[in-house]
Design a protein around this motif. Structure first.
Motif, short mmCIF file in Angstrom:
data_model
loop_
_atom_site.label_atom_id
_atom_site.label_comp_id
_atom_site.label_asym_id
_atom_site.label_seq_id
_atom_site.Cartn_x
_atom_site.Cartn_y
_atom_site.Cartn_z
N ASN A 5 -7.29 -1.71 -8.72
CA ASN A 5 -8.66 -2.07 -8.40
C ASN A 5 -8.71 -3.15 -7.34
N ALA A 6 -9.58 -2.97 -6.35
CA ALA A 6 -9.72 -3.98 -5.31
C ALA A 6 -10.66 -5.06 -5.82
N GLN A 192 -1.31 -4.30 16.59
CA GLN A 192 -1.66 -3.26 17.55
C GLN A 192 -2.95 -2.53 17.19
N ASN A 193 -3.32 -2.53 15.93
CA ASN A 193 -4.57 -1.92 15.46
C ASN A 193 -5.10 -2.76 14.31
N ASP A 194 -6.28 -2.41 13.84
CA ASP A 194 -6.94 -3.25 12.84
C ASP A 194 -6.09 -3.44 11.59
N PHE A 195 -5.87 -4.68 11.26
CA PHE A 195 -5.24 -5.09 10.01
C PHE A 195 -6.38 -5.66 9.19
N GLY A 196 -7.04 -4.78 8.40
CA GLY A 196 -8.34 -5.13 7.86
C GLY A 196 -8.37 -5.35 6.36
N VAL A 197 -9.58 -5.31 5.82
CA VAL A 197 -9.81 -5.68 4.43
C VAL A 197 -9.23 -4.67 3.44
N GLU A 198 -8.79 -3.51 3.92
CA GLU A 198 -8.09 -2.59 3.02
C GLU A 198 -6.80 -3.19 2.49
N THR A 199 -6.31 -4.25 3.12
CA THR A 199 -5.05 -4.87 2.72
C THR A 199 -5.24 -5.98 1.68
N LEU A 200 -6.47 -6.34 1.38
CA LEU A 200 -6.71 -7.46 0.48
C LEU A 200 -6.44 -7.08 -0.97
N GLY A 201 -5.86 -7.99 -1.72
CA GLY A 201 -5.59 -7.76 -3.13
C GLY A 201 -5.08 -9.02 -3.77
N THR A 202 -4.99 -8.98 -5.09
CA THR A 202 -4.50 -10.14 -5.83
C THR A 202 -3.07 -10.47 -5.46
N SER A 203 -2.23 -9.43 -5.35
CA SER A 203 -0.81 -9.61 -5.02
C SER A 203 -0.41 -8.44 -4.13
N VAL A 204 -0.09 -8.73 -2.87
CA VAL A 204 0.12 -7.68 -1.87
C VAL A 204 1.56 -7.72 -1.37
N ALA A 205 2.23 -6.57 -1.45
CA ALA A 205 3.61 -6.45 -1.01
C ALA A 205 3.69 -5.46 0.15
N PHE A 284 9.68 -6.82 -8.53
CA PHE A 284 10.17 -5.90 -9.56
C PHE A 284 9.69 -6.33 -10.94
N THR A 285 9.65 -7.63 -11.17
CA THR A 285 9.23 -8.14 -12.48
C THR A 285 7.74 -8.51 -12.53
N HIS A 286 7.12 -8.70 -11.38
CA HIS A 286 5.68 -8.99 -11.29
C HIS A 286 5.08 -7.96 -10.33
N LYS A 287 4.70 -6.82 -10.85
CA LYS A 287 4.31 -5.71 -9.99
C LYS A 287 3.12 -6.08 -9.10
N PRO A 288 3.23 -5.82 -7.80
CA PRO A 288 2.10 -6.11 -6.90
C PRO A 288 0.91 -5.21 -7.21
N THR A 289 -0.27 -5.70 -6.95
CA THR A 289 -1.48 -4.91 -7.18
C THR A 289 -1.82 -4.00 -6.00
N LYS A 290 -1.18 -4.23 -4.88
CA LYS A 290 -1.40 -3.38 -3.71
C LYS A 290 -0.14 -3.39 -2.86
N LEU A 291 0.22 -2.23 -2.32
CA LEU A 291 1.38 -2.10 -1.44
C LEU A 291 0.89 -1.64 -0.07
N LEU A 292 1.45 -2.20 0.97
CA LEU A 292 1.13 -1.79 2.33
C LEU A 292 2.23 -0.88 2.84
N SER A 293 1.84 0.22 3.44
CA SER A 293 2.81 1.16 3.98
C SER A 293 3.56 0.53 5.15
N PRO A 294 4.65 1.15 5.57
CA PRO A 294 5.38 0.61 6.73
C PRO A 294 4.56 0.57 8.01
N GLU A 295 3.40 1.23 8.04
CA GLU A 295 2.53 1.16 9.21
C GLU A 295 2.08 -0.27 9.50
N TYR A 296 2.08 -1.12 8.47
CA TYR A 296 1.59 -2.48 8.63
C TYR A 296 2.68 -3.45 9.08
N SER A 297 3.90 -2.98 9.18
CA SER A 297 5.00 -3.83 9.67
C SER A 297 6.11 -2.93 10.18
#
Length: 323
Positions: A5-6, A192-205, A284-297
């Motif tokens: 959930n966002a 190179q392109n928008d790095f926007g609010v779709e990336t926001l989360g409690t814990s982002v990896a 691994f022990t504290h699962k992120p709430t959102k993952l960014l694809s390799p497109e973001y880095s």
């Protein structure tokens, strides 16, 4: 609440665990703690309102713990913009640039972030340099401000340890009261392109571009049993990129606390692992709430596979920062 959930989750959710971590870290850094914390209402947006994993059957879009993996095509930016415009957000972007890293990358990093990072939202850039003379000309865009800090390099500390210790000090000192979400990034990237609010989360990896398309058995996890960073053979899920980490300020502080504790533990036992391996153990022990694809880095040393539809940010090889 499902991890995917966002949600705009405020510091009061962290409870006793993070309160203790903050005190311990403050003691270690010699930083005074604030006497009060903001108490905010939690506002939620359903994942299904903006995220459609079926749009990308060619890639992993949802984890086993139901966190979304953000790829181009999976999110509805219009819905996200309508939601986040009403949240009155401030987003922080922290970067440490010293020596040749600052000379080679910092100016282009800032220029490209001005154009593509969280456009339309209040952004505070936290720029840490070892000398003011390395700072390029700063021209903030609309809603953007810069805070610049000089740090003293310590030859006994590697780049990432220095960055995380300084970042923790600033989170405790003021950042936690200034921003709702915070990203920490290395300077060797160009947006190179928008790095926007779709990336926001409690814990982002951030998924690692080098390792996303590899077999899990080949991931360069720390395998020494005695290390605090150890992930045993047969365990693990993803390999995360240490050059990007995001979330709420106190979630990042929680990671830094465990990273520093792991470093101390290993040093006392004659071991020396890497920052990125500690980060992978943490997620691994504290699962992120959102993952960014390799497109973001995306790493410029790699050829683009068909799964990469749109590069949001490109970086030079991690070898540049000796990770």
């Amino acid at each position: 609440m499902l991890a995917g959930n966002a949600a705009v989750r405020r510091p009061d959710r962290l409870g006793a665990k993070l309160a203790g971590a903050r005190w311990a870290l403050a003691s270690q850094l010699g930083t005074a703690l604030p006497t009060s914390m903001h108490l905010w209402d939690e506002v939620e947006l359903r994942l299904s309102d903006w995220f459609n994993p079926r749009k990308r059957p060619d890639v992993v879009t949802t984890t086993d713990w139901l966190a979304p993996v953000i790829w181009e095509g999976t999110f509805n930016r219009r819905v996200l913009e309508e939601y986040y415009r009403g949240q009155d957000l401030t987003i922080g972007l922290a970067v440490l640039a010293t020596g040749r890293i600052a000379d080679q990358y910092l100016e282009l990093f800032i220029q490209s972030a001005n154009k593509h990072f969280m456009t339309g939202y209040r952004v505070i850039f936290y720029i840490m340099v070892d000398a003011m003379c390395r700072l390029p000309n700063l021209e903030p865009g609309p809603l953007q401000t810069f805070q610049v800090f000089t740090i003293r390099e310590d030859s006994r500390e590697d780049f990432h340890l220095m960055h995380m210790k300084n970042l923790a000090s600033h989170i405790l000192g003021h950042i936690q009261d200034e921003v709702d979400f915070l990203f920490s990034m290395t300077a060797n990237r160009v947006f190179q392109n928008d790095f926007g609010v779709e990336t926001l989360g409690t814990s982002v990896a951030q998924l690692h571009a080098w390792w996303y398309f590899k077999d899990i058995k080949d991931f360069p996890y720390e395998r020494r049993f005695r290390s605090a960073a150890c992930i045993l053979l047969g365990e693990g899920d993803f390999y995360y990129d240490g050059s990007v980490v995001g979330g709420t300020p106190l979630e990042i502080l929680d990671f830094i606390q465990e990273y520093l504790e792991g470093m101390i533990h290993d040093k006392e036992n004659g071991l020396n692992s890497t920052y990125e391996r500690y980060l992978n153990k943490y997620f691994f022990t504290h699962k992120p709430t959102k993952l960014l694809s390799p497109e973001y880095s995306w790493d410029t040393a790699l050829q683009l596979p068909a799964q990469i539809w749109l590069v949001k940010a490109a970086q030079c090889s991690h070898m540049c920062l000796h990770t």
